[in-house]
Design an enzyme around this catalytic site. Sequence first.
Site, PDB file in Angstrom:
ATOM      1  N   GLY A  15       0.819  -1.220   0.000  1.00 30.57           N
ATOM      2  CA  GLY A  15       0.000   0.000   0.000  1.00 30.57           C
ATOM      3  C   GLY A  15       0.845   1.259   0.000  1.00 30.57           C
ATOM      4  O   GLY A  15       2.084   1.202  -0.084  1.00 30.57           O
ATOM      5  N   ASP A  96     -16.062   4.076   5.355  1.00 28.59           N
ATOM      6  CA  ASP A  96     -16.612   5.238   6.054  1.00 28.59           C
ATOM      7  C   ASP A  96     -18.118   5.377   5.870  1.00 28.59           C
ATOM      8  O   ASP A  96     -18.671   5.013   4.833  1.00 28.59           O
ATOM      9  CB  ASP A  96     -15.936   6.522   5.540  1.00 28.59           C
ATOM     10  CG  ASP A  96     -14.460   6.617   5.918  1.00 28.59           C
ATOM     11  OD1 ASP A  96     -13.984   5.750   6.669  1.00 28.59           O
ATOM     12  OD2 ASP A  96     -13.803   7.568   5.451  1.00 28.59           O
ATOM     13  N   GLN A 149     -13.237  10.341  14.427  1.00 27.37           N
ATOM     14  CA  GLN A 149     -13.455  11.076  13.176  1.00 27.37           C
ATOM     15  C   GLN A 149     -14.894  10.882  12.722  1.00 27.37           C
ATOM     16  O   GLN A 149     -15.381   9.743  12.680  1.00 27.37           O
ATOM     17  CB  GLN A 149     -12.490  10.580  12.092  1.00 27.37           C
ATOM     18  CG  GLN A 149     -12.776  11.082  10.676  1.00 27.37           C
ATOM     19  CD  GLN A 149     -12.686  12.601  10.556  1.00 27.37           C
ATOM     20  OE1 GLN A 149     -11.858  13.257  11.196  1.00 27.37           O
ATOM     21  NE2 GLN A 149     -13.569  13.185   9.750  1.00 27.37           N
ATOM     22  N   GLY A 151     -17.854   9.979  10.744  1.00 28.55           N
ATOM     23  CA  GLY A 151     -17.962   8.999   9.646  1.00 28.55           C
ATOM     24  C   GLY A 151     -17.080   7.784   9.808  1.00 28.55           C
ATOM     25  O   GLY A 151     -16.982   6.968   8.884  1.00 28.55           O
ATOM     26  N   TYR A 155     -13.513   2.566  12.100  1.00 31.31           N
ATOM     27  CA  TYR A 155     -12.061   2.781  11.949  1.00 31.31           C
ATOM     28  C   TYR A 155     -11.461   3.366  13.231  1.00 31.31           C
ATOM     29  O   TYR A 155     -10.401   2.925  13.699  1.00 31.31           O
ATOM     30  CB  TYR A 155     -11.851   3.724  10.764  1.00 31.31           C
ATOM     31  CG  TYR A 155     -10.441   3.931  10.298  1.00 31.31           C
ATOM     32  CD1 TYR A 155      -9.865   3.089   9.343  1.00 31.31           C
ATOM     33  CD2 TYR A 155      -9.678   4.998  10.763  1.00 31.31           C
ATOM     34  CE1 TYR A 155      -8.579   3.306   8.887  1.00 31.31           C
ATOM     35  CE2 TYR A 155      -8.393   5.226  10.308  1.00 31.31           C
ATOM     36  CZ  TYR A 155      -7.847   4.380   9.367  1.00 31.31           C
ATOM     37  OH  TYR A 155      -6.566   4.604   8.899  1.00 31.31           O
TER      38      TYR A 155
HETATM   39  N1  CAA Z   1     -18.497  17.292  11.457  1.00 34.85           N
HETATM   40  C1  CAA Z   1     -19.799  17.633  11.624  1.00 34.85           C
HETATM   41  N2  CAA Z   1     -20.720  17.438  10.672  1.00 34.85           N
HETATM   42  C2  CAA Z   1     -20.327  16.926   9.517  1.00 34.85           C
HETATM   43  C3  CAA Z   1     -18.978  16.564   9.283  1.00 34.85           C
HETATM   44  C4  CAA Z   1     -18.049  16.795  10.306  1.00 34.85           C
HETATM   45  N3  CAA Z   1     -16.752  16.474  10.170  1.00 34.85           N
HETATM   46  N4  CAA Z   1     -18.875  16.060   8.048  1.00 34.85           N
HETATM   47  C5  CAA Z   1     -20.139  16.097   7.511  1.00 34.85           C
HETATM   48  N5  CAA Z   1     -20.987  16.630   8.398  1.00 34.85           N
HETATM   49  C6  CAA Z   1     -22.423  16.849   8.246  1.00 34.85           C
HETATM   50  C7  CAA Z   1     -22.777  17.334   6.858  1.00 34.85           C
HETATM   51  O1  CAA Z   1     -22.636  18.721   6.774  1.00 34.85           O
HETATM   52  C8  CAA Z   1     -24.227  16.875   6.721  1.00 34.85           C
HETATM   53  O2  CAA Z   1     -25.056  17.742   7.482  1.00 34.85           O
HETATM   54  P1  CAA Z   1     -26.589  17.995   7.082  1.00 34.85           P
HETATM   55  O3  CAA Z   1     -27.270  16.667   7.101  1.00 34.85           O
HETATM   56  O4  CAA Z   1     -27.069  18.942   8.132  1.00 34.85           O
HETATM   57  O5  CAA Z   1     -26.525  18.611   5.710  1.00 34.85           O
HETATM   58  C9  CAA Z   1     -24.217  15.549   7.432  1.00 34.85           C
HETATM   59  O6  CAA Z   1     -23.096  15.590   8.356  1.00 34.85           O
HETATM   60  C10 CAA Z   1     -23.991  14.405   6.451  1.00 34.85           C
HETATM   61  O7  CAA Z   1     -24.281  13.220   7.106  1.00 34.85           O
HETATM   62  P2  CAA Z   1     -24.534  11.906   6.261  1.00 34.85           P
HETATM   63  O8  CAA Z   1     -24.763  10.761   7.194  1.00 34.85           O
HETATM   64  O9  CAA Z   1     -25.581  12.167   5.221  1.00 34.85           O
HETATM   65  O10 CAA Z   1     -23.114  11.723   5.618  1.00 34.85           O
HETATM   66  P3  CAA Z   1     -22.712  11.470   4.117  1.00 34.85           P
HETATM   67  O11 CAA Z   1     -23.311  10.193   3.700  1.00 34.85           O
HETATM   68  O12 CAA Z   1     -22.950  12.689   3.320  1.00 34.85           O
HETATM   69  O13 CAA Z   1     -21.113  11.305   4.226  1.00 34.85           O
HETATM   70  C11 CAA Z   1     -19.042  10.611   5.193  1.00 34.85           C
HETATM   71  C12 CAA Z   1     -20.492  11.047   5.439  1.00 34.85           C
HETATM   72  C13 CAA Z   1     -18.982   9.449   4.202  1.00 34.85           C
HETATM   73  C14 CAA Z   1     -18.510  10.107   6.503  1.00 34.85           C
HETATM   74  C15 CAA Z   1     -18.238  11.794   4.679  1.00 34.85           C
HETATM   75  O14 CAA Z   1     -18.447  12.896   5.543  1.00 34.85           O
HETATM   76  C16 CAA Z   1     -16.754  11.494   4.638  1.00 34.85           C
HETATM   77  O15 CAA Z   1     -16.264  10.833   3.745  1.00 34.85           O
HETATM   78  N6  CAA Z   1     -15.994  12.012   5.622  1.00 34.85           N
HETATM   79  C17 CAA Z   1     -14.549  11.807   5.730  1.00 34.85           C
HETATM   80  C18 CAA Z   1     -14.251  10.731   6.698  1.00 34.85           C
HETATM   81  C19 CAA Z   1     -12.762  10.666   6.881  1.00 34.85           C
HETATM   82  O16 CAA Z   1     -12.096  11.599   7.304  1.00 34.85           O
HETATM   83  N7  CAA Z   1     -12.168   9.526   6.552  1.00 34.85           N
HETATM   84  C20 CAA Z   1     -10.765   9.411   6.663  1.00 34.85           C
HETATM   85  C21 CAA Z   1     -10.306   8.454   5.616  1.00 34.85           C
HETATM   86  S1  CAA Z   1      -8.532   8.407   5.520  1.00 34.85           S
HETATM   87  C22 CAA Z   1      -8.058   7.558   6.829  1.00 34.85           C
HETATM   88  O17 CAA Z   1      -8.819   7.024   7.558  1.00 34.85           O
HETATM   89  C23 CAA Z   1      -6.580   7.464   7.030  1.00 34.85           C
HETATM   90  C24 CAA Z   1      -6.212   7.968   8.343  1.00 34.85           C
HETATM   91  O18 CAA Z   1      -5.889   7.172   9.199  1.00 34.85           O
HETATM   92  C25 CAA Z   1      -6.201   9.427   8.625  1.00 34.85           C
END
Ligand code: CAA
Length: 248
Positions: A15, A96, A149, A151, A155
């Site tokens: 990876g 996620d 985190q 979402g 994890y």
């Molecule tokens: N804090 C607060 N609210 C948040 C937010 C946050 N960080 N992110 C999104 N929201 C809100 C949105 O604004 C939206 O609000 P409304 O409903 O009022 O419009 C709501 O939450 C969306 O909720 P949903 O359940 O509908 O979420 P979604 O299906 O649109 O997507 C998600 C959610 C898939 C988790 C997306 O936000 C996402 O991909 N987030 C990133 C997650 C992340 O950081 N992953 C890291 C991957 S890398 C890794 O893991 C490596 C490492 O070790 C660092």
Amino acid sequence: MTQQKAVAWVTGGTGGIGTAICRGLADAGYQVLAGYNNPDKARAWLETQRADGYDNIDVLGVDLTSFEACQNGVKEAQEKYGSISVLVNCAGITRDGTLKKMTSDQWNEVIDTNLNSVFNTCRSVIESMLEGSYGRIINISSINGRKGQFGQVNYSAAKAGMHGLTMALAQETATKGITVNTISPGYIATDMIMKIPEKVRDAIRETIPMKRYGTPEEIARLVAFLADRENGFITGANIDINGGQFMG
Ligand code: CAA
């Protein structure tokens, strides 16, 4: 047995972060065994490493979610290369989604691959490390296991669990020449990060005081340091490497 270089097993070795770790440990003189999940990708990956002059890297295909597969894989690897003295648990996946939408499959896949695997690998190498009175175990966790985190309940739980295992095993092995440590990377420029929707990703980047992602090589240098035989007094530690995004 063909030769007697110290052997390092890096799960998730093909990876983004894993590749840099493999190359860093190979540069430090280890015989490296890179764990993989996708055989086609692994074949091409190994060709690239060999083309780049890394004759001391090989691949080790083991289903990390299976205890039996880990035991068998380690046995075969040790017959070929000798005892594994460095284990780097770097395999990890994301599935996620907010909890209200998360399926039990999304939960179980992440716990199996990111946490249960660490029991399987550690358990498979620990007896030979104890016999040899030497070992280095390095668990690649995440900033998101430290702070949680949005979402990522799956994890974040798995990654926090890794460090619990680190601290417990470090105590069990402290008088046996074995160190066990956790590295918690922040957001590192790899394919895993690129899977985050662009808008969300940009917002996350803004929260990093250094305003950039880390590089895999920055993680690999820390792994090589912890793997060094001379660095034997650090154990049970978590080391954050995240551009200042979380200071715990
Ligand atoms: N804090 C607060 N609210 C948040 C937010 C946050 N960080 N992110 C999104 N929201 C809100 C949105 O604004 C939206 O609000 P409304 O409903 O009022 O419009 C709501 O939450 C969306 O909720 P949903 O359940 O509908 O979420 P979604 O299906 O649109 O997507 C998600 C959610 C898939 C988790 C997306 O936000 C996402 O991909 N987030 C990133 C997650 C992340 O950081 N992953 C890291 C991957 S890398 C890794 O893991 C490596 C490492 O070790 C660092």
